[in-house]
Design a protein around this motif. Structure first.
Motif, PDB file in Angstrom:
ATOM      1  N   PRO A   1       0.815  -1.224   0.000  1.00 38.84           N
ATOM      2  CA  PRO A   1       0.000   0.000   0.000  1.00 38.84           C
ATOM      3  C   PRO A   1       0.847   1.273   0.000  1.00 38.84           C
ATOM      4  O   PRO A   1       0.552   2.223  -0.734  1.00 38.84           O
ATOM      5  CB  PRO A   1      -0.826  -0.132   1.278  1.00 38.84           C
TER       6      PRO A   1
ATOM      7  N   GLU B   1     -13.416  -8.554  -4.011  1.00 37.34           N
ATOM      8  CA  GLU B   1     -13.487  -7.176  -3.528  1.00 37.34           C
ATOM      9  C   GLU B   1     -12.124  -6.634  -3.119  1.00 37.34           C
ATOM     10  O   GLU B   1     -12.043  -5.708  -2.314  1.00 37.34           O
ATOM     11  CB  GLU B   1     -14.463  -7.107  -2.340  1.00 37.34           C
ATOM     12  N   TRP B   2     -11.066  -7.214  -3.637  1.00 39.00           N
ATOM     13  CA  TRP B   2      -9.729  -6.846  -3.204  1.00 39.00           C
ATOM     14  C   TRP B   2      -9.433  -5.365  -3.402  1.00 39.00           C
ATOM     15  O   TRP B   2      -8.771  -4.736  -2.566  1.00 39.00           O
ATOM     16  CB  TRP B   2      -8.678  -7.681  -3.933  1.00 39.00           C
ATOM     17  N   ASN B   3      -9.886  -4.777  -4.485  1.00 34.93           N
ATOM     18  CA  ASN B   3      -9.600  -3.368  -4.731  1.00 34.93           C
ATOM     19  C   ASN B   3     -10.100  -2.493  -3.587  1.00 34.93           C
ATOM     20  O   ASN B   3      -9.438  -1.524  -3.188  1.00 34.93           O
ATOM     21  CB  ASN B   3     -10.218  -2.916  -6.053  1.00 34.93           C
ATOM     22  N   SER B   4     -11.273  -2.807  -3.051  1.00 36.57           N
ATOM     23  CA  SER B   4     -11.815  -2.032  -1.932  1.00 36.57           C
ATOM     24  C   SER B   4     -10.954  -2.215  -0.690  1.00 36.57           C
ATOM     25  O   SER B   4     -10.678  -1.252   0.041  1.00 36.57           O
ATOM     26  CB  SER B   4     -13.259  -2.469  -1.640  1.00 36.57           C
ATOM     27  N   VAL B   5     -10.520  -3.448  -0.442  1.00 38.99           N
ATOM     28  CA  VAL B   5      -9.662  -3.729   0.712  1.00 38.99           C
ATOM     29  C   VAL B   5      -8.341  -2.976   0.578  1.00 38.99           C
ATOM     30  O   VAL B   5      -7.850  -2.344   1.525  1.00 38.99           O
ATOM     31  CB  VAL B   5      -9.404  -5.249   0.835  1.00 38.99           C
TER      32      VAL B   5
ATOM     33  N   LEU C   1      -7.664  -0.322  -1.198  1.00 43.63           N
ATOM     34  CA  LEU C   1      -7.852   1.120  -1.088  1.00 43.63           C
ATOM     35  C   LEU C   1      -7.897   1.565   0.372  1.00 43.63           C
ATOM     36  O   LEU C   1      -7.325   2.595   0.741  1.00 43.63           O
ATOM     37  CB  LEU C   1      -9.143   1.543  -1.809  1.00 43.63           C
ATOM     38  N   GLN C   2      -8.551   0.797   1.210  1.00 40.52           N
ATOM     39  CA  GLN C   2      -8.596   1.124   2.643  1.00 40.52           C
ATOM     40  C   GLN C   2      -7.193   1.110   3.235  1.00 40.52           C
ATOM     41  O   GLN C   2      -6.837   1.959   4.053  1.00 40.52           O
ATOM     42  CB  GLN C   2      -9.484   0.121   3.378  1.00 40.52           C
ATOM     43  N   ARG C   3      -6.380   0.160   2.827  1.00 45.48           N
ATOM     44  CA  ARG C   3      -5.015   0.073   3.345  1.00 45.48           C
ATOM     45  C   ARG C   3      -4.164   1.237   2.845  1.00 45.48           C
ATOM     46  O   ARG C   3      -3.308   1.754   3.562  1.00 45.48           O
ATOM     47  CB  ARG C   3      -4.387  -1.266   2.949  1.00 45.48           C
TER      48      ARG C   3
ATOM     49  N   GLN D   1      -5.288   4.188   2.125  1.00 46.69           N
ATOM     50  CA  GLN D   1      -5.741   5.379   2.846  1.00 46.69           C
ATOM     51  C   GLN D   1      -5.107   5.489   4.225  1.00 46.69           C
ATOM     52  O   GLN D   1      -5.025   6.581   4.793  1.00 46.69           O
ATOM     53  CB  GLN D   1      -7.271   5.363   2.966  1.00 46.69           C
ATOM     54  N   ALA D   2      -4.642   4.371   4.770  1.00 44.31           N
ATOM     55  CA  ALA D   2      -4.051   4.366   6.118  1.00 44.31           C
ATOM     56  C   ALA D   2      -2.547   4.623   6.100  1.00 44.31           C
ATOM     57  O   ALA D   2      -1.918   4.686   7.165  1.00 44.31           O
ATOM     58  CB  ALA D   2      -4.341   3.022   6.793  1.00 44.31           C
TER      59      ALA D   2
END
Length: 1078
Positions: free
Chosen positions: A862, A975-979, A981-983, A985-986
């Motif tokens: 990420p 749904e990996w892209n969503s997962v 993206l959250q990482r 963002q952190a």
């Protein structure tokens, strides 16, 4: 970027004092639809009857500004803000203006502001300059971001600042070493002397008179760019960039009311600058192009060390592009003549034992007098004149006797099927036709409305032999034409090198040390003027849109056979499959992605693990020969011509290549695109092609000859050759990427040609062994993208495919990653720096390979994704540090998780070392804190990652492919892209510094990277000196040194590399000076 006949030229962007534009007025008022329309009237609106598309044209009664909307569902919006542009010189004014537009506008007087705003709004910009138009592109994920950027972008187009400082740095300047530089100059220098550019320019000079704009190089000749003034560019802008000459084309899920409101508000704000409406329409109101009165055959030399293969281009003037029947007929007849291996010209010139060309291609430039181009690639230089004459003779013979009407009708149906397929896939495929209509069609929308249906093809279906032959005679066989013979010349390459070197030396002498110092200081002053910081409040007035405004395309996954081992699913599509017991029992891996589409995409992924390593170079031949070979069908031999004709009867497209685009770079990827009613037929043909094809000695010889004939042309491309050398160094012989690489083919296939002449049965036996090891059911993963509910027997149709095939009970062959096939150097890059001279280029290209993450689950991924997005963002650190300083046309990072490698590359650099050093310094400044991270750039970087996800799912087919990749190839879930993206963002700034130091800087440290630079002869010494001074051990090697024959030794075949080594023993100097001195 310029669109030079076959190519387009791209682009980019500067300025002074904050005048804050009141963007809020665009957002706060509430409008009724009537108010929103304002002065924009609907000209025409219609649905297409061959795709889910609605097209609407609006036009302003005040300024003549027009907008054309193509309504389509999906996450992406595409904007093409197009101006008809016409110039009567080689100054490059259209192309340079395209770049300068991005340097600032009346209310946004800052270089890079437009792109920084776009980055934050899930958008990115681009532009191109063609001979007849300039188009500014805006791609956005979701309407909110598109609507936010639109008025700002339009202001940059119509009210740019066009300062002297911007022109100096972006277009052309002389740097402190006396070298010519500038983004536009570097771009044009990189292409001016390649074969395409030289041949196209000569053709244009012969096709058109001096008073016609189609005659000129709109990208700009380097000699003209060196003297081009800002005032000339301003005059061109004043003449061409007016509202009436601008069309706003928008494709996607468009809010018409919001669009019209924005356009009305924008128009109101610019009226004072355009008090009168332009009356002259470029091209349409210019003198007509005179018809050709004679045929001309001319020879053009281009610089090239290898003089064995040349090129031929033939051009005719054709019908008006608004004549829908004539244009459709051109596309059909071009398929008939040069659309496949069984077409007239391909069959005659290419599909023979000693090919007269490796490829024949036919294409059009749509204009009032459409240019019809016929190009022959890799023609033996000694036969150029002979082959050109024979082409015309074959065309005359074709038109003089009855045509093969059965095949011609098949070509017609296939062309119509392709139009429907691409329109169904994405509305963006309609944009080219819309732009052409804006340029040359009727302004009342009558010619635009020809896009409503495909009646032109219905009319052509009624044509008989006489009509088709008369058409060929009128526009091709009996028409005057311009033929250009492209002849490679080592002498010219040497001459150009010496002339350029002499010109620069003379300039240095003239300027002296003091003059060069003055130029260096001037450049820094003007760069500082251009690079004034953008006040935070200017950017902050644009809020980041809600990601919820992006409408992704949903797909539903279902599984059958071995794919059920990936997990049990519970959805309507899975229930549909499970209603047939075959779904669970079939001994085959079947994965389905259900989407709302009218077509079917059948993909087969083949593991290559079981192929003997020494046979893997034959995959190039197997791939090339796969569809163009005889087969056994119903117990009888079917010749390859019939095979191809049968395939073309029902397909849109079929291909076989390496699976890189699926993240499976060590697998073979086979793809068919078809209509649903041909699903079962496609499976039957797959069965035949895999197991019943015949390795015919003559067909194999043709395939190998064509592959070899293409190699000189492939070796002329500097960027491709830097990658080829990198592949040879970092990938082991087990890798199919190396086995199928140009530098392997160049050596290995020479030996196969000899064997086919002396021991053909040996080659055939090797091909049989390759096939037996590759074409196993356990090697196959099949996935289908379709509206599954409309497929008849989606699983049961595969029963015959596996019948009688032996499989290992439920066990699939592993899809090996590229990281498992690296050389020791690839596993631990470092201490290698190769420079390869290439006479066919005028600039330099480099790649710098280091270790990177080998898994999507790597905890550092990420941070690396955000760091690379930050560095590469338009008007970001590398953009400003490299492109903005004229050090290269572009630079980029490539993160290859499959290989576990990270690569930094420079493209078209006057001096690749300087671009490399600038990137290294830029990154180091972030690591040590000299340069702080910019909040707005970080926001833009994060948004660019969202855009990348949207790009990967931009239409029905890519949405299905991405779902398969995530679940099957990467094994990370749908749904990996969503997962991910959250990482992302952190990620913190400390995370960014850490990954820059630990991973990214690996590309710039001599003991952690492999550096490959391919450069023009005259640039080698300076580049070598730069890397040597930086501590690299540099070796200069000829390209042939990296060829690999995979241990295949055949008597009488010697590579250039081997000849050089023999010469070394006789005392010739080769290799690096460093080695010799040591």
């Amino acid at each position: 970027m310029l669109q030079s006949r076959r190519l387009l030229w791209t682009r980019y962007k500067v300025l002074d004092g904050p005048k804050l534009f009141n963007f809020e007025k665009y957002r706060l008022r509430l409008f009724t639809m009537a108010e929103a329309k304002g002065h924009f009237k609907k000209v025409v609106q219609f649905d297409t009857d061959y795709s889910p598309t609605n097209i609407t044209k609006y036009e302003s009664s005040r300024t003549g500004l027009s907008a054309i909307v193509v309504d389509r569902k999906g996450p992406k919006l595409y904007g093409y803000f197009t101006l008809a542009t016409e110039v009567l010189d080689d100054s490059g004014a259209p192309h340079t203006l395209e770049h300068l537009v991005f340097m600032g506008s009346k209310n946004y007087r800052y270089k890079g502001l437009l792109d920084k705003l776009a980055n934050r709004a899930y958008s990115h910009t681009n532009a191109w300059t063609a001979t007849d138009h300039t188009a500014y592109e805006l791609q956005s994920a979701g309407w909110a971001g598109f609507a936010q950027i639109l008025p700002v972008y339009l202001e940059h187009i119509l009210l740019p600042t066009l300062t002297d400082s911007a022109c100096y740095t972006e277009v052309h300047h002389i740097d402190g070493t006396g070298q010519d530089a500038g983004v536009v100059y570097s771009e044009m220098q990189g292409v001016e002397n390649n074969s395409d550019s030289l041949m196209n320019l000569r053709t244009s000079r012969l096709l058109y008179p001096k008073q016609c704009g189609f005659r000129y190089e709109t990208g700009g000749m380097t000699e003209a760019l060196r003297v081009l003034t800002t005032q000339r560019i301003r005059d061109f802008h004043k003449d061409m960039y007016q509202p009436k000459n601008l069309c706003v084309v928008v494709v996607g899920e468009v809010d018409h009311e919001d669009l019209l409101r924005i356009l009305n508000e924008f128009e109101e704000s610019i009226l004072v600058h355009f008090p009168s409406v332009r009356t002259k329409r470029p091209w349409i109101d210019s003198p007509a192009v005179p018809p050709l009165t004679k045929t001309t055959v001319d020879t053009v030399e281009f610089p090239e060390k290898d003089e064995s293969m040349g090129e031929i281009s033939i051009a005719w003037l054709g019908p008006h592009c608004a004549d829908s029947i004539a244009m459709a007929a051109l596309y059909v007849i071009s398929t008939y003549l040069a659309g496949s291996s069984v077409s007239i010209l391909e069959n005659y010139f290419v599909e023979i034992k000693e090919p007269m060309a490796s490829q024949v291609s036919f294409y059009m430039e749509e204009r009032p007098d459409t240019v019809l181009w016929l190009a022959l690639s890799s023609v033996p230089t000694k036969k150029l004149a002979e082959v050109e004459k024979e082409v015309i003779e074959v065309l005359k013979k074709t038109a003089s006797k009855p045509l093969n009407m059965v095949y011609l009708k098949d070509c017609l149906k296939r062309q119509k099927r392709k139009v429907k397929f691409y329109a169904d896939l994405s509305g963006d495929h309609l944009s080219k036709q819309i732009i052409t209509d804006f340029l040359f069609g009727e302004t009342d929308g009558s010619t635009l409305k020809d896009m409503q249906n495909l009646k032109a093809y219905d009319e052509l279906d009624r044509w008989g032999d006489v009509e088709w032959r008369n058409f060929v005679k009128k526009w091709l066989s009996d028409a005057h034409h311009i033929s250009i013979l492209g002849k490679p010349s080592a002498k010219l390459a040497k001459k150009l090198k010496e002339e350029e070197k002499g010109r620069i030396e003379a300039r240095k002498q003239q300027l002296g040390e003091a003059g060069l110092k003055e130029l260096a200081e001037k450049l820094e002053v003007l760069k500082a003027e251009n690079d004034k910081p953008i006040p935070k409040e200017v950017i902050d007035q644009f809020a980041i849109p809600d990601v919820g405004s992006i409408h992704f395309i949903p797909t539903i996954t279902a599984r059958a056979g071995f794919a059920k081992q990936d997990g049990i699913l519970d959805n309507e599509v899975q229930k549909l499959l499970d209603s047939n017991p075959v779904t669970s029992n079939i001994p085959l891996y079947l994965h389905f992605e259900h989407v709302q589409t009218s077509f079917v995409h059948v993909h087969v992924i083949l593991s290559t693990s079981s192929i003997p390593v020494e046979l893997r170079p034959l995959l190039s031949v197997y791939d090339y020969n796969f569809f163009d070979t005889p087969v056994m069908k119903d117990g009888k031999r079917m010749e390859y011509e019939t095979v191809v004709a049968q395939l073309e009867k029902f397909t849109v497209r079929y291909t076989m290549n390496i699976g890189d685009r699926l993240g499976a770079g060590e697998a073979i990827h086979l793809k068919f695109q078809i209509e649903p009613e041909h699903y079962a037929l496609t499976i039957q043909w797959l069965n035949t092609l895999f197991w019943d094809s015949i390795f015919d000695e003559k067909r194999l010889a043709v395939s190998v000859s064509k592959l070899l004939q293409d190699i000189p042309e492939e070796k002329r491309r500097g960027d491709d050759m830097s990658c080829s050398v990198g592949t040879q160094i970092t990938m082991g012989r087990e890798s199919i990427g190396r086995a199928m690489d140009t530098l392997t083919k160049a050596s290995f296939l020479k030996r196969i040609v000899k064997l086919l002449n002396t021991e053909p049965e040996k080659v055939i036996n090797q091909m049989e062994t390759l096939r037996a090891s590759l074409c196993k059911v356990e090697n196959m993963r099949i996935f289908v993208i379709a509206n599954v509910a409309k497929l008849e027997n989606p699983v049961a149709s595969w029963a015959g495919f596996v019948e009688g095939k032996t499989t290992t009970a439920g066990k699939l062959s592993k899809l090996v990653s590229k990281s498992e096939r690296l050389t020791p150097v690839g596993q631990n890059p470092g201490n290698i720096c190769k420079i390869v001279p290439l006479q066919s280029i005028d600039s330099s290209y480099s790649i710098h390979i280091a270790k990177g993450p080998a898994s999507l689950l790597d905890p550092g991924l990420p941070a690396l994704m955000l760091a690379l997005a930050y560095l590469q963002t338009v008007e970001g650190p590398l953009w400003i540090g490299i492109r903005g300083r004229g050090l290269a046309y572009s630079s980029s990072f490539n993160r290859n998780t499959d290989a576990g490698l990270l690569t930094f590359s420079t493209y078209r650099a006057p001096d690749a070392y300087k671009a490399f050093a600038a990137a290294r310094e830029t990154i180091q400044n972030y690591i040590d804190g000299t340069t702080p991270f910019d909040k707005h750039l970080l926001e833009g970087a994060l948004s660019s990652i969202v855009v990348r996800f949207a790009d990967s799912e931009a239409d029905m087919a890519t949405a299905g492919i991405q779902s398969f990749i995530n679940q099957v190839i990467r094994g990370v879930g749908k749904e990996w892209n969503s997962v991910l993206l959250q990482r992302v963002q952190a990620v913190t700034e400390e995370d960014l510094k850490r990954v820059l130091k630990d991973v990214v800087m690996g590309c710039f440290e001599k003991d952690r990277c492999v550096t490959i630079c391919v450069a023009a002869d005259g640039k080698v010494e300076n580049i070598k000196a730069g890397f040597k001074e930086a501590g690299f051990t540099v070796e200069v090697s000829e390209l042939e040194k990296f060829q690999d024959n995979y241990g295949l030794e055949v008597e009488g075949v010697i590579d250039i590399k081997e000849e050089d080594e023999e010469n070394d023993d006789e005392g010739d100097e080769t290799g690096s000076e460093e080695e010799e001195s040591e």
